[in-house]
Scaffold this active site. Structure first.
Site, PDB file in Angstrom:
ATOM      1  N   GLU A  91       0.838  -1.212   0.000  1.00 18.39           N
ATOM      2  CA  GLU A  91       0.000   0.000   0.000  1.00 18.39           C
ATOM      3  C   GLU A  91       0.870   1.258   0.000  1.00 18.39           C
ATOM      4  O   GLU A  91       0.570   2.233  -0.684  1.00 18.39           O
ATOM      5  CB  GLU A  91      -0.964   0.002   1.191  1.00 18.39           C
ATOM      6  CG  GLU A  91      -1.969  -1.163   1.225  1.00 18.39           C
ATOM      7  CD  GLU A  91      -2.763  -1.360  -0.059  1.00 18.39           C
ATOM      8  OE1 GLU A  91      -2.866  -0.414  -0.858  1.00 18.39           O
ATOM      9  OE2 GLU A  91      -3.259  -2.485  -0.281  1.00 18.39           O
TER      10      GLU A  91
ATOM     11  N   ASP B 241       3.629  -4.874  -5.495  1.00 17.52           N
ATOM     12  CA  ASP B 241       4.000  -6.187  -4.955  1.00 17.52           C
ATOM     13  C   ASP B 241       5.512  -6.286  -4.758  1.00 17.52           C
ATOM     14  O   ASP B 241       5.982  -6.722  -3.703  1.00 17.52           O
ATOM     15  CB  ASP B 241       3.530  -7.317  -5.895  1.00 17.52           C
ATOM     16  CG  ASP B 241       2.044  -7.630  -5.704  1.00 17.52           C
ATOM     17  OD1 ASP B 241       1.481  -7.240  -4.664  1.00 17.52           O
ATOM     18  OD2 ASP B 241       1.457  -8.270  -6.606  1.00 17.52           O
TER      19      ASP B 241
HETATM   20 ZN   LIG Z   1      -2.728  -2.736  -4.639  1.00 18.70          ZN
END
Ligand SMILES: [Zn+2]
Length: 652
Positions: A489, A553
């Site tokens: 995030e 990621d």
């Molecule tokens: Zn995301």
């Protein structure tokens, strides 16, 4: 509850360097076959399901025991009860729709039509375009009116236009679906066929004028601020004063028109499309939106298309799950307030605060050490990182629902009342200062988000559970799972889209030209890598559409790994658990959060519509760029997953 990495949940017949996703999750996938009502089922979905059971108990309690009139529990209980009362729903048939159907019949001219579109918008019936409030992208302190493309019944504009066989099949099945829905409303075969064709024609025109998903990811392209006068000039056929009056909004501020070309076409269509055709279109919008709350025949036909054809699910979800979802969108924070009282331990929040703090420090370190970025840009990046606001668990102040009327008379009426209430609540914010305390997800949602305009990361209570977060597990596992989610995030503030916003959430370039070019060059490695993944048969992943998520990621993994190393150096946990070293457990915990089974139809749907990569690629995709991963599992150059240093992406 503790994590379980063993022969039952893993596939030890596979070498970690051959296919790490399979190695880490093979057993889990075998032991958790796809349920008939799901297009995809993974650890994420399993947690969602466990969570739904908790919410269900709450709804049952609210609906079957005596509640104080006007209290949240009374509203929750009544809403759920009308949704579960299939006898009443069948008896009422299309009765709850009659008034709106009559409204459509009564349309006599373009002004009537526009009034009715506004009225539909008040009730949350998606029609023609979207109107809502959100922060001005270049002045993030203020809420302005937003206008965006909409009005389609298919879930992507390409399905109307693309020539590939899947799109063509979906389009022809959709036409059949339209016809069946009109027939269910009582029209003859012939009438239903004509109406279906009209709807297809209108929607295809809207689709042609719509931006693609990829175009919509560019925040500059979708920023076109206009005052009322300019907006009126863009669409002379649409009377915006009338529209604003009908939605009860006294507003003279700016409008952001996300897709001016789309609104140009709407304007043209208002001139050219005959009123009778608009009426068919409105009928479809009404019935599509109401179908889940109508008798079984409508629910089933809706599922036959949106569930079976689009996602490949053989079976519809049990009714309680569907009513629960509707309850969550109607009374989200009222349910959330009860949910956190019952299910959110305060220790979880304390642990999260520490984790987020450590992740932020790790990202700071990594930014300072980036070889590819200039000091000027680094300074700004660090300021932005420092400014990220963090929300954990639930909002400080829950919404007040006391003026919302929910009784036991009609499910659809309750749904509409709630939608109207929630839409009015959001609209009232337009033209005012942004309320930074607001949450865009409820506490009972298993998910997390980054908001570029608020520059904040938000973790609802429900995601702070295994397999993401363990109160009693070793650090390795928590850093590998929730730690990576936190880092993911955070990285969204610095992905291909997030990086275009400054620390105050404004669309504003803070990068030097060279650093921007460096960033694009480096992220292109990920675009090419994901483009090369074959998700099914000859279909490739879409590296551009999923770029933001893939950057997040990889960033999340790197940042959390760095944070884990720091935590470990202060408090070294060197012992192996279940035969795995701390480093190995870090990567196994990460892989486990993406363990999933998925249907072919759902693979294709998500590859087209979802910005997130499929589970397998969320694991194998980023790991190959991490030397720490190779080291942890002793993966050598000959292994299929091994990527030589020169081909690895180094971004955050
Ligand atoms: Zn995301």
């Amino acid at each position: 509850v503790l994590p379980d990495f063993n022969a039952q949940t893993m596939d030890l017949s596979v070498q970690p360097g051959n296919n790490f996703y399979q190695y880490a999750n093979g057993g889990w996938m075998k032991n958790n076959p796809l349920p008939d009502d799901a297009g995809r089922y993974g650890t994420f979905d399993k947690l969602r399901e466990d969570n739904q059971k908790k919410v269900k108990n709450l709804l049952l309690e609210a609906s079957t025991s005596q509640q104080e009139n006007g209290s949240s529990m009374q509203q929750i209980g009544a809403f759920y009860a009308t949704g579960m009362d299939t006898l009443q729903i069948e008896q009422q048939g299309l009765q709850p729709l009659q008034e709106e159907l009559q409204n459509i019949k009564d349309v006599k001219n373009s002004a009537d039509l526009q009034k009715l579109i506004a009225h539909f918008h008040n009730k949350g019936i998606a029609t023609l375009f979207h109107f809502y409030g959100s922060p001005d992208k270049k002045n993030s302190e203020w809420m302005i009116a937003q206008l965006a493309q909409g009005g389609l019944g298919l879930t992507d504009r390409d399905y109307y236009l693309a020539k590939d066989s899947r799109s063509q099949k979906i389009k022809s099945e959709y036409l059949i679906h339209l016809k069946k829905m009109f027939a269910l409303m009582g029209y003859s075969e012939e009438e239903a066929q004509t109406k279906a064709e009209v709807v297809m024609k209108v929607e295809t025109r809207l689709a042609q004028a719509s931006m693609t998903r990829l175009q919509r990811r560019d925040p500059h392209k979708t920023y076109n601020k206009k005052n009322l006068e300019e907006l009126q000039k863009l669409t002379p056929q649409l009377d915006w004063n009338l529209y604003l009056k009908e939605i009860h909004l006294d507003y003279r501020g700016d409008f952001n028109v996300a897709q001016p070309e789309f609104f140009g076409e709407v304007n043209q269509m208002l001139k050219e499309v005959p009123l009778s055709e608009w009426k068919d279109y409105l009928q479809w919008k009404l019935i599509r939106s109401a179908a889940p709350y109508l008798p079984k025949a409508f629910v089933d036909q809706s599922f036959a298309f949106y569930g079976k054809i689009l996602s490949g699910n053989p079976k519809i979800k049990p009714r309680w799950k569907r009513v629960l979802e509707a309850s969550n969108s109607a009374l989200g924070e009222a349910i959330g307030k009860e949910f956190v009282q019952r299910h959110f331990p305060p220790e979880a929040k304390t642990r999260m605060v520490t984790l987020v703090h450590n992740l932020r420090l790790a990202m700071k370190d990594r930014i300072q050490n980036l070889a590819w970025m200039s000091e000027t840009t680094k300074e700004k990046a660090l300021e932005k990182l420092q400014a990220i606001n963090v929300k954990i668990g639930y909002p400080e102040k829950f919404r007040d629902y006391s003026s919302l009327e929910i009784d036991r008379k009609s499910y659809l009426e309750n749904v509409w009342n709630a939608k109207q209430f929630n839409i009015a609540y959001k609209r009232a914010k337009i033209g005012k200062k942004v309320d930074k305390s607001e949450w865009f997800m409820t506490p009972q949602t298993v998910n997390a988000y980054y908001s570029p305009q608020n520059n904040e990361i938000v973790f609802p209570a429900a995601i702070l559970q295994p397999p993401f977060f363990y109160l009693d597990a070793d650090d390795a596992v928590n850093y590998g799972a929730i730690g990576v989610v936190i880092g993911h995030e955070m990285t969204h503030g610095f992905d291909d889209k997030g990086r275009l916003y400054d620390k105050n959430g404004n669309l504003n370039t803070w990068w030097t030209k060279e650093d921007g070019e460096q960033f694009n060059e480096r992220t292109q490695v990920l675009v090419d890598q994901y483009n090369s993944f074959i998700v099914l048969d000859t279909v490739h992943a879409n590296g551009k559409l999923s770029l933001g998520e893939n950057i997040a990621d990889l960033g999340g993994l790197n940042i959390s790994y760095t944070a884990f190393q720091k935590a470990n150096s202060q408090n070294p946990g060197t012992e192996t658990i279940d035969g795995f070293t701390p480093d190995q457990r870090f990567f196994l915990a990460y892989a486990r959060i993406w363990a999933q089974n998925i249907r072919d139809a759902e693979i294709l749907r998500r590859t087209k519509e979802d910005v997130h990569s499929l589970g397998k690629y969320r694991v194998n995709g980023p790991l190959v760029h991490m030397p720490e991963f190779y080291k942890a599992f002793g993966i050598q150059e000959q292994a299929p997953m091994f990527k030589p240093q020169k081909d690895r992406a180094i971004i955050w």
